[in-house]
Each structure stands twice: as C-alpha cells, then as structure tokens.
Design an enzyme around this catalytic site. Sequence first.
Site, PDB file in Angstrom:
ATOM      1  CB  THR A   1       2.415 -12.556  14.008  1.00  0.00           C
ATOM      2  OG1 THR A   1       2.022 -11.926  12.783  1.00  0.00           O
ATOM      3  CG2 THR A   1       1.246 -12.524  14.964  1.00  0.00           C
TER       4      THR A   1
ATOM      5  NE  ARG B   1      -3.195  -5.753   7.304  1.00  0.00           N
ATOM      6  CZ  ARG B   1      -2.547  -6.737   7.920  1.00  0.00           C
ATOM      7  NH1 ARG B   1      -1.987  -6.531   9.093  1.00  0.00           N
ATOM      8  NH2 ARG B   1      -2.470  -7.939   7.358  1.00  0.00           N
ATOM      9  CB  VAL B   2      -7.826  -4.740  11.224  1.00  0.00           C
ATOM     10  CG1 VAL B   2      -7.940  -5.880  12.235  1.00  0.00           C
ATOM     11  CG2 VAL B   2      -8.065  -3.399  11.904  1.00  0.00           C
ATOM     12  N   GLY B   3      -5.294  -6.893  10.481  1.00  0.00           N
ATOM     13  CA  GLY B   3      -4.985  -8.219   9.958  1.00  0.00           C
ATOM     14  C   GLY B   3      -5.744  -9.313  10.670  1.00  0.00           C
TER      15      GLY B   3
ATOM     16  CB  THR C   1       2.991 -15.906  11.987  1.00  0.00           C
ATOM     17  OG1 THR C   1       3.890 -14.955  11.397  1.00  0.00           O
ATOM     18  CG2 THR C   1       3.594 -17.293  11.843  1.00  0.00           C
TER      19      THR C   1
ATOM     20  N   GLY D   1      -1.958 -11.697   6.674  1.00  0.00           N
ATOM     21  CA  GLY D   1      -3.203 -11.807   7.417  1.00  0.00           C
ATOM     22  C   GLY D   1      -4.459 -11.829   6.587  1.00  0.00           C
TER      23      GLY D   1
END
Length: 315
Positions: free
Chosen positions: A175, A203-205, A226, A229
């Site tokens: 990240t 997928r969402v972190g 970072t 997630g």
Amino acid sequence: MTIALAIHGGCGTLPKSEMTDAEWAEAKAHLAKSLRAGWAVLSKGGSAVDAVEAAVVVMEDSAHFNAGHGAALNADGEHELDASIMDGATLAAGALCAVKRIRNPITAARALMQRGDPLLLTGPAGDAFAQAEGLDMVANDYFSTERRRKNLASMKIRELVGTMAGASEAEKHGTVGAVARDRAGHLAAATSTGGYTNKPPGRVGDSPIIGAGTYARDGRCAVSGTGKGEYFIRYCVGHEIASLIGYAGLSLQDAADRAIAELSAHRIGAGLVAIGADGTIVAPYNSEGMYRGWVTPDGLVHVATHADVDMVGQA
C-alpha cells in the site's frame, strides 16, 4: 507552526537480495520524490490535504509500489484499486474502491471529498465519477508490471500446492500512504492500494475505509496503514489510535505501538505512518521492512526500506 510529513510505500518490502542495488536506489529516489512533492506544498503554506495528495500521486505513478501503476493483480488478472483521503480539520473524506481505469485514484478520492456526498463510490460508479470530473483515465493494463504478473503466477502456484501461508509480504500485498501537518496545525491522511495479489474480484480492504486504513482528526493524529486489510478493518486501527490518544491519554508512539502489537498477535504483516497534533512522526512495522520516509523540521529528507534509514538531502 511546525509542518510535518511522512509517507509509506507498504510493509510488503522485498528481501534485499530480490532487487539489484540500482533498483533499490530507484525505489528510494521515488520515496524522496514523493516527500519533496508533499513538502513543497507545506513549505509554501499549502494545506495538509494538498500535501498528502501530492505525495501519494508520486507513488501511484511509480512501478515500485502497489498503487496505481505497479498495482497488484486480482485472481482474474485485473487491477481493482482502492484509495481514500481525509481532512482532519473538518473530518471530510472521500474514498473509492474496486475502480479499474483511474490513473490516480487518490486524486479522484480528493474530488469526491470536495463534492461532499457521497463519501464512498465503488467499481464502475467510481470510474464514471472520475471520468465526469475530467480526471486522467487509462486502460486497466496501464497498471500492470512484469513483477506483478510474476507475483500473480507465484500466488496461483502456491494456491494449487497449498503453500499460501508461506508467501512473503511482497508477494501478497502493499500500500502507499501519506500523513501531514500544515502550518495552521491541520492534519490529513491519504492511502492508495491495489490490494493483495490474487485477491477475489470485488474484495475491498482497509485503505478506502475511513477509520481503518485512513484516519485524520485535528488535535489527535493522522494515520495511514499498510498490511492485511481485513484486520485493520476489524480493529478500526486509525480510529483506535486516535481514541487511545484522545480518551486514554497515550502518546502517539504508545498508541501506534499498541495497535501494531494487537495486529501482530494474528501473525500478519502490519505497519503505519502517523503524525501527532504537535507534528511528532512515528512509523512502526512488524515485517522485514517497510518503504517509508519523512522530512525533519530542518527540511532534511529521510527514506528507508529495511532497518537502516538514509538521509538523502534537503527537501
């Protein structure tokens, strides 16, 4: 008033042996370029929000970091990008997730923050918003690099043979982020990522989740995280650090260390950069390395990838 700036390029740092000296030098040069971009804003009296956006854009444009160009590939071999930005003065924020065509997702997140409502857009809606705003749009393969294609192939093999747990942080995720304090004492944070290699489509972190991977609140701190997630979301890491400062009276260092310790208990890679209300900077991490850097009050630029920190001149 003290201005302050810190950045990270992810805790998924490669072992030193996996890049040449020239490649490591270039990665550090890009960290320094990011810091100088943000510092140029702050030193001229610009806002913390402008500074973190400027710093993150540089890293999104670099192939060395998992954001923008150089982002990780999902299981379908596509890039889905997440980003968010937050103004500590007003608690205004903007975020995008699973977008595929925005060259600089952090700039789109900033544009959404300025609109004010909605705060978060996902997928095609985020891409359509950025295009309507006249932002730079690109084909999805613009984000690809040979290293990321190799990472995906490696993770596909690990998935087949059952060795996913043995993957390095660099194979899995990374990240970029920035935190800043401007001359008015306002704080801001920004985070951008391609997620983790071979992630399921959609997928969402934590990077676009306000209070998890990104958080800024004047009088307390600004945080960009970072690592894995899902755990940053579960612990609401950014907000947790601000709460430990505001309600428990912890110092920024103690609050950040406690947050990383809680994540470390799950045996995951984790790191963050944070700035306190007084301009104090911390950058804890638990992995082999973390791309990171900051500018000291005398304008000296410091960058690091592993344990050693290099001073690379004036901002």
